[in-house]
Every structure is written in structure tokens, then in C-alpha cells.
Design a protein around this motif. Structure first.
Motif, short mmCIF file in Angstrom:
data_model
loop_
_atom_site.label_atom_id
_atom_site.label_comp_id
_atom_site.label_asym_id
_atom_site.label_seq_id
_atom_site.Cartn_x
_atom_site.Cartn_y
_atom_site.Cartn_z
N GLU A 238 0.84 -1.20 0.00
CA GLU A 238 0.00 0.00 0.00
C GLU A 238 0.88 1.25 0.00
O GLU A 238 1.87 1.32 0.72
CB GLU A 238 -0.92 0.01 1.22
N THR B 246 -5.26 5.85 -1.89
CA THR B 246 -4.92 6.31 -0.54
C THR B 246 -4.84 7.82 -0.48
O THR B 246 -4.36 8.47 -1.41
CB THR B 246 -3.59 5.70 -0.06
N GLU C 26 -11.03 8.50 3.92
CA GLU C 26 -10.58 7.11 3.81
C GLU C 26 -11.29 6.44 2.65
O GLU C 26 -12.52 6.37 2.63
CB GLU C 26 -10.86 6.34 5.10
#
Lengths: 108, 123
Positions: A1, A98, B46
Motif C-alpha cells: 500500500e 490512498t 478514507e
């Protein structure tokens, strides 16, 4: 990630001054980076995509630059409506998309 | 004019379920990947889940995998988020957002967002 880190967390600026916001990626994301502005109680607004392309209707005082892992959002001559929270978001490697933790630009 | 209208939020007990909907209008829904993003009270954004234009490709954040599921019904121009086994940490405003192209590859930014729907998980 890919982890996105924004700095500073809070930036105090006087109206009319410029502001420089930083966003760092934990690995190279090419130019696949967007910046958003969010005011309290409002939805995020896309400012910049592909690291430096202004979205439709965004004033020229907003500019973005960078590639790889280091990115900058510059706001020249802050107006009253520019005091808000700014988020960066990478989209080079999905999933996941993200976001950075945000930089709050407040009135000095 | 692009419009994204979320609905389905509310108060639910831990372990309960909800289904969020996002009705899209003003653009060709089948030309766009779609995303759910959430924002806990006083916190940042998020990414929750994303889906390609035809539903053939989906992905979910690790924090919700196995509990929240994204889907879409192109005949109804509607995006969904099925939320099961809800936890207190799922409390947030849930936004749906449009990606500019059919897939996320190098185009996973979001020009349009809905106003959001609030999900509160509490006993």
C-alpha cells in the motif's frame, strides 16, 4: 500500500500571503496524484489531478507540481475562501486508493 | 449537471446491517468507475471501495473487507454499499464519488462527489 504523508498538519497564513503544502508518497507514484479542498460541512472539491492539471473552474492561484514521491500544492495570495483542509490522494496503484492525512490552512 | 445523491444512512447497532445507495444523474453512468469514501467525525478521508464501469472489477479496503461490499446496477444508475457486521469504527459520513473513466488505472481521482450520508454505529 502506498502511504501518503502530508506536511505540515496545520499552516497559519495571513490573507494575501502564499501557502506551500507538501505531500510525500512512500513509493513512486509517477504523476498520479490529486489534491482536494474540503471546507467544514462540505464535500471534497477536486483542485488538481495528474499532479499539476487544474480541475475545471479552479482559479489559477492554485498550482501543483511534483512527480515520483514529492509533491507540492501552492496557493498564491490566499483568499478568505481558501481557508480549508487540503488532502492529497494517489491513484497510481489500485487498490487501494490512498489519501494523505490532510493539511489545515488556517487564518493567522 | 452531474448529481450524486446518497441515501440509506442512519443509526444502527453494532453487528447490524445497512445498505447505502448513490443515485447518479447528469452523466453516462456506464462510462465511469465509482468509489465509496468515508470520513469519520473530525477525521480525514478514507477510501472504502471501488468498482469498475461494469462491476467486473471491485476492491475494498482491508478495514472493511468481508463486511462491506460495493456493487452497482447500471440499469438504475445506482451505486450500492452493502454494510454487514457493522462496528463502532465504521461510524462516518459515506460519500460516493465518480472517477473520470471506466477503470481506475491512472485515472483514480474524483471530480464529482455526493453530499454524503451519515452512518452511526452505536448501541
Amino acid at each position: 500500500e502506498v502511504v501518503m504523508t502530508q506536511s505540515p498538519a496545520t499552516l497559519s497564513v495571513s490573507p494575501g500571503e502564499g501557502a506551500t503544502l507538501s505531500c510525500r508518497a512512500s513509493q513512486s507514484i509517477s504523476i498520479n496524484l490529486a489534491w482536494y479542498q474540503q471546507k467544514p460541512g462540505q464535500t471534497p472539491r477536486l483542485l488538481i489531478y495528474d499532479a499539476s492539471t487544474r480541475a475545471t473552474g479552479i482559479p489559477a492561484r492554485f498550482s501543483g507540481r511534483g512527480s515520483g514521491t514529492e509533491f507540492i500544492l501552492t496557493i498564491s495570495s490566499l483568499q478568505s475562501e481558501d481557508f480549508a483542509v487540503y488532502y492529497c490522494q494517489q491513484y497510481n496503484r489500485w487498490p487501494p486508493l490512498t489519501f494523505g492525512g490532510g493539511t489545515k490552512v488556517e487564518i493567522k | 449537471e452531474v448529481q450524486l445523491l446518497e441515501s440509506g444512512g442512519g443509526l444502527v447497532q453494532p453487528g447490524g446491517s445497512l445498505r447505502l445507495s448513490c443515485r447518479a444523474s447528469g452523466f453516462t453512468f456506464t462510462n465511469h468507475a465509482m468509489t465509496w469514501v468515508r470520513q469519520a467525525p473530525g477525521k480525514g478521508l478514507e477510501w472504502v471501495a471501488g468498482i469498475s464501469f461494469n462491476g467486473g472489477s471491485t476492491a475494498h479496503a482491508d478495514s472493511v473487507k468481508g463486511r462491506l461490499t460495493i456493487s452497482r446496477d447500471n440499469s438504475k444508475n445506482t451505486l450500492y454499499l452493502q454494510m454487514n457486521r457493522l462496528r463502532a469504527e465504521d461510524t462516518a459520513i459515506y460519500f460516493c464519488a465518480q472517477a473520470p473513466r471506466k477503470y481506475y488505472d491512472e485515472s483514480g481521482y474524483h471530480p464529482y462527489w455526493g453530499q454524503g450520508t451519515l452512518v452511526t454505529v452505536s448501541s
